[in-house]
Design an enzyme around this catalytic site. Structure first.
Site, PDB file in Angstrom:
ATOM      1  N   VAL A 102      33.296  43.022  40.188  1.00  0.00           N
ATOM      2  CA  VAL A 102      32.611  42.175  39.217  1.00  0.00           C
ATOM      3  C   VAL A 102      32.386  43.013  37.962  1.00  0.00           C
ATOM      4  O   VAL A 102      31.844  44.114  38.002  1.00  0.00           O
ATOM      5  CB  VAL A 102      31.319  41.520  39.763  1.00  0.00           C
ATOM      6  CG1 VAL A 102      30.367  42.516  40.377  1.00  0.00           C
ATOM      7  CG2 VAL A 102      30.613  40.700  38.686  1.00  0.00           C
ATOM      8  N   ASP A 103      32.896  42.476  36.859  1.00  0.00           N
ATOM      9  CA  ASP A 103      32.909  43.193  35.578  1.00  0.00           C
ATOM     10  C   ASP A 103      31.966  42.447  34.629  1.00  0.00           C
ATOM     11  O   ASP A 103      30.755  42.628  34.695  1.00  0.00           O
ATOM     12  CB  ASP A 103      34.370  43.227  35.106  1.00  0.00           C
ATOM     13  CG  ASP A 103      34.598  44.025  33.848  1.00  0.00           C
ATOM     14  OD1 ASP A 103      33.748  44.844  33.498  1.00  0.00           O
ATOM     15  OD2 ASP A 103      35.641  43.838  33.196  1.00  0.00           O
ATOM     16  N   THR A 107      34.263  35.525  35.847  1.00  0.00           N
ATOM     17  CA  THR A 107      35.097  34.955  36.911  1.00  0.00           C
ATOM     18  C   THR A 107      34.237  34.476  38.083  1.00  0.00           C
ATOM     19  O   THR A 107      34.344  33.327  38.526  1.00  0.00           O
ATOM     20  CB  THR A 107      36.106  36.006  37.427  1.00  0.00           C
ATOM     21  OG1 THR A 107      36.820  36.539  36.320  1.00  0.00           O
ATOM     22  CG2 THR A 107      37.070  35.404  38.430  1.00  0.00           C
TER      23      THR A 107
HETATM   24  P1  IMP Z   1      35.062  39.539  35.153  1.00  0.00           P
HETATM   25  O1  IMP Z   1      35.338  38.090  35.055  1.00  0.00           O
HETATM   26  O2  IMP Z   1      34.988  40.190  33.797  1.00  0.00           O
HETATM   27  O3  IMP Z   1      33.872  39.904  36.007  1.00  0.00           O
HETATM   28  O4  IMP Z   1      36.347  40.217  35.759  1.00  0.00           O
HETATM   29  C1  IMP Z   1      36.651  40.189  37.071  1.00  0.00           C
HETATM   30  C2  IMP Z   1      38.136  40.370  37.280  1.00  0.00           C
HETATM   31  O5  IMP Z   1      38.714  41.246  36.313  1.00  0.00           O
HETATM   32  C3  IMP Z   1      38.385  41.010  38.619  1.00  0.00           C
HETATM   33  O6  IMP Z   1      38.648  40.036  39.566  1.00  0.00           O
HETATM   34  C4  IMP Z   1      39.569  41.889  38.348  1.00  0.00           C
HETATM   35  O7  IMP Z   1      40.747  41.189  38.658  1.00  0.00           O
HETATM   36  C5  IMP Z   1      39.560  42.179  36.888  1.00  0.00           C
HETATM   37  N1  IMP Z   1      39.040  43.534  36.608  1.00  0.00           N
HETATM   38  C6  IMP Z   1      37.849  43.854  36.069  1.00  0.00           C
HETATM   39  N2  IMP Z   1      37.710  45.177  35.972  1.00  0.00           N
HETATM   40  C7  IMP Z   1      38.841  45.714  36.469  1.00  0.00           C
HETATM   41  C8  IMP Z   1      39.290  47.062  36.654  1.00  0.00           C
HETATM   42  O8  IMP Z   1      38.618  48.064  36.344  1.00  0.00           O
HETATM   43  N3  IMP Z   1      40.516  47.204  37.213  1.00  0.00           N
HETATM   44  C9  IMP Z   1      41.294  46.148  37.592  1.00  0.00           C
HETATM   45  N4  IMP Z   1      40.909  44.872  37.440  1.00  0.00           N
HETATM   46  C10 IMP Z   1      39.697  44.667  36.870  1.00  0.00           C
END
Ligand code: IMP
Ligand code: MG
Length: 185
Positions: A102-103, A107
């Site tokens: 989770v970034d 998502t």
């Molecule tokens: P969010 O919607 O920004 O929380 O991103 C989540 C999605 O981004 C994850 O399911 C990953 O597929 C991708 N993601 C986020 N950070 C990374 C990383 O450091 N390496 C690879 N994929 C990442």
């Protein structure tokens, strides 16, 4: 094991130990229940596979949902598109949404609300990695493997332009490696 310029890594052994702990915690919380594990493709496929194989005390059912990726970029666009929906009806089910990382939270937030609208009995989130400092929206994460720094990570399901998913460990990609890969296109 060579360490690259940014140096951060989580070893195979560390991952294994933590995945076991998460499985014990889930077994304990879901005693007498029949949870449906929903893996978010593609990133969660290895984590989910290892996690469910550590679960022996309760029944396990599995489904997958797929979202569009960032393409080959390392930056979130914030656009979430379902490219493959669940095959199971989750009405009245105890659902555990399983994700690699989770970034920003965009998502998971989107998928959490989507699944909630289908009236499961319960819905929890299990992530292997949490890049907490990057969060843009609040997400109710119940099970968390590791809190990680704001670096681009690959391995154990996580990719960069579809590469590195097969690594047994997780490591940070150095800016030089990102530049090199982008130059190859
Ligand atoms: P969010 O919607 O920004 O929380 O991103 C989540 C999605 O981004 C994850 O399911 C990953 O597929 C991708 N993601 C986020 N950070 C990374 C990383 O450091 N390496 C690879 N994929 C990442
Ligand atoms: Mg993903």
């Amino acid at each position: 094991m060579t360490t690259r310029s940014s140096g951060f890594m989580i070893s195979e052994d560390e991952i294994k130990a933590r995945v076991k702990e998460l499985a014990r915690q889930i077994e304990n919380d879901y005693k007498g229940k029949n949870p449906l594990f929903v893996g978010i493709l593609k990133g969660a496929f290895i984590f989910l596979a290892d996690l469910v194989r550590e679960i022996t005390a309760i029944p396990v059912e599995i489904d997958f949902i797929a979202t569009s990726s960032y393409g080959s970029s390392t930056v979130s666009t914030g656009v979430v598109k379902i490219t493959k929906d669940l095959t199971e009806d989750i009405t009245g089910r105890d659902v555990i949404l399983v994700e690699d990382i989770v970034d920003t939270g965009l998502t998971l937030k989107y998928l959490y609300n989507l699944l909630l609208s289908r009236n499961p009995r319960s819905l929890e989130i299990c992530v292997l990695l949490d890049k907490k400092e990057r969060r843009k929206v609040e997400v109710p994460v119940k099970y968390r493997g590791f809190e990680v720094p704001d670096l681009f990570l690959v391995g154990y399901g996580l990719d960069f332009a579809e590469k590195y998913r097969h690594l047994k460990y997780i490591r940070a990609l150095s800016p030089e490696e990102v530049r090199k890969d982008e130059g190859e296109k």
